[in-house]
Write a protein that holds these residues in place. Structure first.
Motif, PDB file in Angstrom:
ATOM      1  N   PRO A   1      -8.664  -0.788  -1.775  1.00 16.28           N
ATOM      2  CA  PRO A   1      -9.906  -0.022  -1.585  1.00 16.28           C
ATOM      3  C   PRO A   1      -9.778   1.134  -0.594  1.00 16.28           C
ATOM      4  O   PRO A   1     -10.551   2.087  -0.657  1.00 16.28           O
ATOM      5  N   GLU A   2      -8.803   1.071   0.303  1.00 20.72           N
ATOM      6  CA  GLU A   2      -8.627   2.128   1.314  1.00 20.72           C
ATOM      7  C   GLU A   2      -7.966   3.392   0.756  1.00 20.72           C
ATOM      8  O   GLU A   2      -7.904   4.404   1.443  1.00 20.72           O
ATOM      9  N   TYR A   3      -7.427   3.327  -0.462  1.00 19.80           N
ATOM     10  CA  TYR A   3      -6.752   4.505  -1.008  1.00 19.80           C
ATOM     11  C   TYR A   3      -7.695   5.697  -1.063  1.00 19.80           C
ATOM     12  O   TYR A   3      -8.843   5.591  -1.459  1.00 19.80           O
ATOM     13  N   LYS A   4      -7.164   6.838  -0.669  1.00 20.76           N
ATOM     14  CA  LYS A   4      -7.790   8.122  -0.934  1.00 20.76           C
ATOM     15  C   LYS A   4      -7.030   8.667  -2.145  1.00 20.76           C
ATOM     16  O   LYS A   4      -5.813   8.800  -2.103  1.00 20.76           O
TER      17      LYS A   4
ATOM     18  N   LYS B   1       0.824  -1.221   0.000  1.00 24.44           N
ATOM     19  CA  LYS B   1       0.000   0.000   0.000  1.00 24.44           C
ATOM     20  C   LYS B   1       0.856   1.269   0.000  1.00 24.44           C
ATOM     21  O   LYS B   1       0.688   2.162   0.838  1.00 24.44           O
TER      22      LYS B   1
ATOM     23  N   PRO C   1      -7.789   5.696 -11.399  1.00 19.33           N
ATOM     24  CA  PRO C   1      -8.226   5.630 -10.000  1.00 19.33           C
ATOM     25  C   PRO C   1      -9.103   4.416  -9.718  1.00 19.33           C
ATOM     26  O   PRO C   1      -9.013   3.825  -8.640  1.00 19.33           O
TER      27      PRO C   1
ATOM     28  N   TRP D   1      -8.235   1.690  -6.802  1.00 13.85           N
ATOM     29  CA  TRP D   1      -9.185   1.281  -5.770  1.00 13.85           C
ATOM     30  C   TRP D   1      -9.446  -0.224  -5.797  1.00 13.85           C
ATOM     31  O   TRP D   1      -9.737  -0.806  -4.762  1.00 13.85           O
ATOM     32  N   GLN D   2      -9.348  -0.848  -6.957  1.00 16.43           N
ATOM     33  CA  GLN D   2      -9.473  -2.307  -7.014  1.00 16.43           C
ATOM     34  C   GLN D   2      -8.325  -2.959  -6.251  1.00 16.43           C
ATOM     35  O   GLN D   2      -8.521  -3.960  -5.574  1.00 16.43           O
TER      36      GLN D   2
ATOM     37  N   ALA E   1      -2.250   8.984  -4.454  1.00 13.84           N
ATOM     38  CA  ALA E   1      -3.065   8.033  -3.681  1.00 13.84           C
ATOM     39  C   ALA E   1      -2.356   7.704  -2.373  1.00 13.84           C
ATOM     40  O   ALA E   1      -1.162   7.398  -2.367  1.00 13.84           O
TER      41      ALA E   1
END
Length: 79
Positions: A56-59, A30, A48, A52-53, A77
């Protein structure tokens, strides 16, 4: 064996392929990502979604940098 903490890429339109190549490292560690977003029109949507796939926690943030020419857009990210 070292942990990856940051990935920066501007690979002239091959960002999706590069993310796919690093997907195991990205899912496991991550890292912060700094990814060019301006090479293909669809990148602004597809990159993006793919990030996220993987994590999923990425901002995910879209950044425009003061640069000439004016299309320097990048995703940042973070977890």
């Amino acid at each position: 064996d070292e942990r990856v903490t940051y990935i920066k890429m501007d690979v002239e339109g091959a960002e999706m392929e590069a993310l796919k190549g690093g997907k195991e490292q990205i899912k496991r560690n991550k890292p912060k990502l700094f990814i060019a977003a301006y090479h293909h029109d669809a990148d602004i949507f597809l990159l993006p979604l793919f990030m996220w796939q993987l994590v999923p926690e990425y901002k995910v943030y879209l950044r425009k940098h003061p640069y000439v020419p004016a299309w320097e857009l990048n995703f940042f990210a973070v977890v």
